[in-house]
Enzyme design. Structure first.
Site, PDB file in Angstrom:
ATOM      1  CG  HIS A   7      -0.308   0.052   2.552  1.00  0.00           C
ATOM      2  ND1 HIS A   7      -0.024  -1.098   3.248  1.00  0.00           N
ATOM      3  CD2 HIS A   7       0.120   1.067   3.340  1.00  0.00           C
ATOM      4  CE1 HIS A   7       0.538  -0.788   4.407  1.00  0.00           C
ATOM      5  NE2 HIS A   7       0.649   0.527   4.483  1.00  0.00           N
ATOM      6  CG  HIS A  79       3.903   4.545   5.508  1.00  0.00           C
ATOM      7  ND1 HIS A  79       3.036   5.118   6.408  1.00  0.00           N
ATOM      8  CD2 HIS A  79       3.400   3.306   5.266  1.00  0.00           C
ATOM      9  CE1 HIS A  79       2.078   4.259   6.712  1.00  0.00           C
ATOM     10  NE2 HIS A  79       2.266   3.141   6.030  1.00  0.00           N
ATOM     11  CD  GLU A 130       3.463  -0.485   7.167  1.00  0.00           C
ATOM     12  OE1 GLU A 130       2.869   0.267   6.382  1.00  0.00           O
ATOM     13  OE2 GLU A 130       2.899  -1.040   8.133  1.00  0.00           O
TER      14      GLU A 130
END
Ligand code: CO
Length: 134
Positions: A7, A79, A130
């Protein structure tokens, strides 16, 4: 080592307004709001055919995205998340190569119920990364 893009996360000041923008203007399917008190955010997931967008709104007094929104009052990309097959192996490999893992360095359970780690943006072209166990 990194796999699929899981994502892209966008920090927003007003999650209801951002949800309406993605649902009504962009015509996307947007999930219900999911409060994540351990992470200091409330999240919705925008489902795309090939990935997801997470819209993040601060939750609580010391949300980790509060400062970001002070610097970016219109919101912004916060992020990106890549999948890895083995998060501990990925962490150890990155640390051995000098990358900084944020926090304690131990994976935490993220918004998808899977272990995640964050990597220092200064080590990755100014982008907070991440990693999520696939
Ligand atoms: Co994320």
């Amino acid at each position: 080592m990194i796999g699929r893009l899981n994502h892209v996360a966008i920090a927003v000041k007003d999650l209801a307004a951002a949800t309406a923008l993605y649902r009504d203007t962009l015509g996307a399917h947007v999930s219900q709001q999911l409060p994540q008190p351990d992470h200091g955010v409330t999240v919705v997931f925008v489902e795309l055919p090939n990935s997801k967008i997470e819209l993040l709104e601060p939750l609580g007094a010391d949300s980790p995205i509060a400062k970001f929104l002070e610097r970016n009052p219109d919101g912004g990309v916060h992020h990106i998340c890549y999948e890895v097959e083995d998060i501990l192996a990925a962490r150890d490999r990155l640390k051995a190569q000098g990358a900084r893992v944020l926090g304690s360095g131990e994976p935490r359970i993220g918004a998808h119920g899977k272990p995640v780690l964050f990597l220092h943006p200064k080590d990755f072209n100014g982008t907070l990364v991440e990693l999520e166990q696939a």
